[in-house]
Design a protein around this motif. Structure first.
Motif, mmCIF file in Angstrom:
data_model
loop_
_atom_site.group_PDB
_atom_site.id
_atom_site.type_symbol
_atom_site.label_atom_id
_atom_site.label_comp_id
_atom_site.label_asym_id
_atom_site.label_seq_id
_atom_site.Cartn_x
_atom_site.Cartn_y
_atom_site.Cartn_z
ATOM 1 N N ILE A 18 19.067 3.810 -19.038
ATOM 2 C CA ILE A 18 19.404 4.663 -17.888
ATOM 3 C C ILE A 18 18.387 5.788 -17.787
ATOM 4 O O ILE A 18 17.869 6.101 -16.716
ATOM 5 N N ALA A 19 18.078 6.370 -18.947
ATOM 6 C CA ALA A 19 17.155 7.506 -18.974
ATOM 7 C C ALA A 19 15.757 7.082 -18.547
ATOM 8 O O ALA A 19 15.011 7.875 -17.970
ATOM 9 N N LEU A 20 15.403 5.831 -18.834
ATOM 10 C CA LEU A 20 14.051 5.379 -18.515
ATOM 11 C C LEU A 20 13.754 5.551 -17.025
ATOM 12 O O LEU A 20 12.683 6.041 -16.641
ATOM 13 N N GLY A 21 14.718 5.160 -16.175
ATOM 14 C CA GLY A 21 14.512 5.288 -14.734
ATOM 15 C C GLY A 21 14.316 6.736 -14.332
ATOM 16 O O GLY A 21 13.441 7.057 -13.524
ATOM 17 N N ILE A 22 15.135 7.617 -14.912
ATOM 18 C CA ILE A 22 15.042 9.038 -14.561
ATOM 19 C C ILE A 22 13.735 9.626 -15.076
ATOM 20 O O ILE A 22 13.037 10.362 -14.365
ATOM 21 N N ALA A 23 13.377 9.249 -16.317
ATOM 22 C CA ALA A 23 12.168 9.810 -16.941
ATOM 23 C C ALA A 23 10.914 9.390 -16.191
ATOM 24 O O ALA A 23 9.972 10.169 -16.044
ATOM 25 N N LEU A 24 10.914 8.162 -15.703
ATOM 26 C CA LEU A 24 9.743 7.660 -14.989
ATOM 27 C C LEU A 24 9.506 8.477 -13.720
ATOM 28 O O LEU A 24 8.391 8.948 -13.463
ATOM 29 N N VAL A 25 10.556 8.668 -12.935
ATOM 30 C CA VAL A 25 10.424 9.438 -11.694
ATOM 31 C C VAL A 25 10.076 10.885 -12.002
ATOM 32 O O VAL A 25 9.218 11.491 -11.374
ATOM 33 N N GLY A 27 8.722 12.151 -14.836
ATOM 34 C CA GLY A 27 7.439 12.332 -15.494
ATOM 35 C C GLY A 27 6.264 12.120 -14.551
ATOM 36 O O GLY A 27 5.314 12.892 -14.557
ATOM 37 N N ILE A 28 6.338 11.092 -13.725
ATOM 38 C CA ILE A 28 5.198 10.765 -12.878
ATOM 39 C C ILE A 28 5.180 11.613 -11.625
ATOM 40 O O ILE A 28 4.157 12.167 -11.245
ATOM 41 N N MET A 29 6.351 11.700 -10.973
ATOM 42 C CA MET A 29 6.353 12.292 -9.643
ATOM 43 C C MET A 29 6.877 13.714 -9.619
ATOM 44 O O MET A 29 6.803 14.372 -8.604
ATOM 45 N N LYS A 30 7.449 14.169 -10.739
ATOM 46 C CA LYS A 30 8.124 15.468 -10.793
ATOM 47 C C LYS A 30 9.269 15.523 -9.789
ATOM 48 O O LYS A 30 9.539 16.547 -9.182
ATOM 49 N N GLU A 88 4.792 21.682 -7.852
ATOM 50 C CA GLU A 88 5.710 21.039 -8.789
ATOM 51 C C GLU A 88 7.132 21.595 -8.712
ATOM 52 O O GLU A 88 8.110 20.851 -8.647
ATOM 53 N N GLU A 89 7.240 22.926 -8.694
ATOM 54 C CA GLU A 89 8.570 23.519 -8.734
ATOM 55 C C GLU A 89 9.367 23.197 -7.469
ATOM 56 O O GLU A 89 10.542 22.846 -7.524
ATOM 57 N N GLU A 90 8.689 23.276 -6.317
ATOM 58 C CA GLU A 90 9.337 22.969 -5.050
ATOM 59 C C GLU A 90 9.763 21.504 -5.000
ATOM 60 O O GLU A 90 10.797 21.152 -4.452
ATOM 61 N N LYS A 91 8.915 20.652 -5.602
ATOM 62 C CA LYS A 91 9.208 19.223 -5.641
ATOM 63 C C LYS A 91 10.510 18.963 -6.387
ATOM 64 O O LYS A 91 11.386 18.260 -5.906
ATOM 65 N N ILE A 92 10.608 19.564 -7.585
ATOM 66 C CA ILE A 92 11.804 19.339 -8.395
ATOM 67 C C ILE A 92 13.034 19.839 -7.653
ATOM 68 O O ILE A 92 14.038 19.146 -7.536
ATOM 69 N N SER A 231 14.361 13.639 -25.140
ATOM 70 C CA SER A 231 13.115 12.964 -25.489
ATOM 71 C C SER A 231 11.892 13.761 -25.075
ATOM 72 O O SER A 231 10.781 13.423 -25.460
ATOM 73 N N GLY A 232 12.092 14.811 -24.304
ATOM 74 C CA GLY A 232 10.929 15.552 -23.805
ATOM 75 C C GLY A 232 10.562 14.981 -22.456
ATOM 76 O O GLY A 232 10.432 13.768 -22.295
ATOM 77 N N ILE A 233 10.389 15.883 -21.483
ATOM 78 C CA ILE A 233 10.225 15.442 -20.104
ATOM 79 C C ILE A 233 9.025 14.510 -19.966
ATOM 80 O O ILE A 233 7.935 14.805 -20.434
ATOM 81 N N GLY A 234 9.250 13.398 -19.283
ATOM 82 C CA GLY A 234 8.144 12.522 -18.927
ATOM 83 C C GLY A 234 7.667 11.641 -20.058
ATOM 84 O O GLY A 234 6.725 10.872 -19.899
#
Lengths: 288, 318
Positions: A18-25, A27-30, A88-92, A231-234
């Motif tokens: 489950i975390a993999l999907g969230i981490a991918l988005v 980490g890569i796209m912020k 980055e911040e606005e993106k998140i 796991s640490g972001i991204g």
């Protein structure tokens, strides 16, 4: 005790995917996609529909994967693509808000379509367990853990061995520079988002084999985000160990405090880590 | 507020104050109490989410603690108004102990961290009090809807007034400065963390009062009911849709939310949430200042248009 740990590890690998999907988005796209859990549940309902047509849950994973991929691509085009060039911040912040609205929308749409009853898919082999060193291991849980490992290996190969994967890594490191080097950033974003949502098809099926209802998406998102932060972001290689860590902690807390505080323990660990070690436990230097 | 706006506002408040005299319909009075509750919750969220720019998804924890403390204190025989204050103070105490560490999280983690706290609170309270709490027969015999109405009304006015005055005070301006550019604000000597703490304390105190109104209004409910996450999502939705960081925004949003939920009340699922979720996405994407900005925009457009008409007329006359 040993039996508790087995369940902890099997649950933990589910948390890891489950975390993999969230981490991918993330980490890569912020982008922080609060609706990931709801999309998992959407996948579970698609799986339920397919199983009513007579398709085996594990065989329906590829179908659900394609369906979620297409749905995510449309979702990205309509809702998220305008954030690509934000800082980055606005993106998140904006992606969090948009996906929050989407979560409410989809949760209730699912309720309208499928009613709020609790469902589950129960194929003939759902109760099968086998013994190993005196411990009972459920077949489905083990299959889920294996899928998690295979998925992470595949993702690793994709990111390091393919041209497109390299462009994904490039965008995650420096979006502007990647764009100047001729990487199509918006296509990369679109595909990464769609891939990370389509990964949800595996947890979809594993959750569908347990039980689900329209509004549990947020609950599963929470498991995922706890693991991402652990796991640490991204860091996509950290999600499996971090998932196992959470699964084992939860199992231990069931053993010590009883099952009603299982959720609380995971969340409390999460809040503590956010406050004390915001960079995560399994951070690797130079990880994507 | 302009002085010419004060008279219509007072008239409106007077009409609202006369509701219990004009109607005996329990339905209308209960709807109005729910409306006050939404305004209290949204306006208090607006202080931390709108003016301080810290999007909290855990407001339900403060609301719930307020409800819990008020209920327990009130049922132990203490009059309701001190009980209400106890609830507010309980919420502020919770904010002190767990909210302040959350403020240390950087912007993206604050919403997720507060959401996690709200979930912890909901599950824990559900475990500690698994049964619904009902009023004993003497309390039920003394139940009087118009006293609930006036108390909710008074707390509603108090909340709106507090946010209004806070936003216009020096502290409120500092808060907005921090939200818009934390580095610049810190550079001119505004202390970001202290101001955020102050906003969180005031906001949670008022959310606790709102919870107290909930506890006073309902005869029987599960103790974990006011801790449900929908109480955290509601003020986020109403404030964003009405207008973040404005006084009238949360009120507009509350009216819209209540109207929509009453409209779809008999339908399957929560269609009003479906509509609100979609509207929320559209607002964040296209109208980041909320519906309030739309009305301001239309008004200034009309004014420009009228001025141009007048101007053209004068030019013709000359």
């Amino acid at each position: 005790m040993g039996q508790t740990l087995v369940y902890g590890i099997l649950n933990g690998s589910l948390y890891g995917i489950i975390a993999l999907g969230i981490a991918l988005v993330f980490g890569i796209m912020k982008y922080l996609n609060l609706a990931q859990g709801t999309l998992i549940i959407l996948g579970a309902y698609i799986g339920l529909y397919l199983s009513q047509l007579g398709l085996d849950p594990f065989l329906s994973i590829p179908v659900v994967m394609v369906a979620l991929f297409l749905f995510a691509a449309v979702l990205f085009k309509t809702c998220f693509s305008r954030l690509i060039n934000f800082d980055e911040e606005e993106k998140i912040k904006n992606s969090l808000l948009i996906s929050f609205g989407l979560m409410l929308f989809l949760d209730n749409l699912i309720t309208v379509i499928w009613t709020s009853d609790e469902r589950s898919i129960t194929p003939a082999y759902s109760g099968i367990t086998f013994e190993l060193f005196g411990l009972r291991i459920p077949l489905i849980g083990l299959a889920g853990a294996l899928l998690a490992v295979i998925l992470i290996l595949l993702l690793h190969l994709f990111l390091t061995r393919t041209y497109f994967g390299q462009s994904v890594v490039a965008v995650s490191q420096d979006q502007e520079a990647a764009s100047l080097m001729g990487v199509n950033v918006s296509l990369t974003f679109l595909t990464s988002f769609a891939i990370s949502v389509s990964i949800a098809s595996i947890p979809s099926m594993l959750i569908a084999l347990q039980s689900f209802s329209p509004t549990v998406g947020l609950h599963w998102f929470n498991k995922g985000i706890v693991v991402v932060i652990l796991s640490g972001i991204g860091n996509i290689y950290g999600v499996l160990p971090a998932g196992l860590f959470l699964g084992i902690i939860e199992a231990l807390s069931v053993y010590i405090f009883g099952p009603s505080y299982r959720e609380v323990t995971g969340l409390a660990v999460f809040v503590l880590i956010l406050i004390l070690v915001p960079k995560g436990l399994f951070r690797r230097r130079g990880a994507a | 507020m302009h002085s010419r706006k004060i008279i219509p506002v007072i008239l409106l408040l007077a009409v609202i104050a006369l509701f219990p005299v004009m109607t005996r319909s329990e339905y209308i009075l209960n709807i109005m109490i729910t409306f006050f509750l939404y305004v209290i919750l949204s306006e208090s969220w607006n202080l931390i989410g709108g003016f301080a720019g810290q999007i909290s998804l855990g407001h339900s924890a403060f609301f719930g603690i307020g409800a819990l403390v008020t209920r327990l204190v009130w049922l132990s025989g203490i009059p309701v108004i001190p009980a209400l204050f106890a609830g507010g103070i309980g919420a502020a105490a919770l904010a002190c102990s767990v909210g302040i560490p959350c403020l240390r999280m950087t912007q993206a983690y604050f919403p997720i961290g507060t959401l996690a706290l709200a979930m912890i609170a909901q599950i824990t309270i559900g475990n500690i009090f698994p049964l619904p709490g009902s009023l004993s027969s003497e309390y039920v015999a003394a139940y009087n809807l118009s006293s609930r109405y006036y108390l909710a009304f008074a707390v509603g006015i108090f909340t709106v007034l507090t946010v209004y005055l806070f936003a216009r005070s020096k502290k409120g301006l500092a808060l907005v400065a921090i939200r818009d550019d934390e580095g610049a604000a810190a550079a001119v000597g505004v202390k970001p963390f202290q101001h955020k703490i102050l906003a969180l304390l005031v906001s949670s105190f008022m959310a606790g009062l709102g919870g107290g109104i909930f506890a006073y209004q309902h005869v029987s409910y599960f103790y974990s009911a006011p801790f449900e996450l929908s109480w955290a999502f509601l003020p986020t939705l109403t404030t964003f849709i009405g207008g973040l960081g404005t006084i009238s925004g949360p009120i507009i949003g509350s009216v819209a939310f209540l109207a929509l939920s009453e409209l779809f009340v008999l339908n399957l699922g929560e269609i009003h949430l479906l509509v609100f979720g979609a509207t929320f996405v559209l607002i964040v994407m296209f109208l980041p200042k909320g519906l309030f900005s739309l009305s301001v925009g239309i008004r200034s457009f009309l004014r420009d248009w009228a001025l141009r008409l007048i101007g053209r007329g004068e030019a013709k006359k000359l």
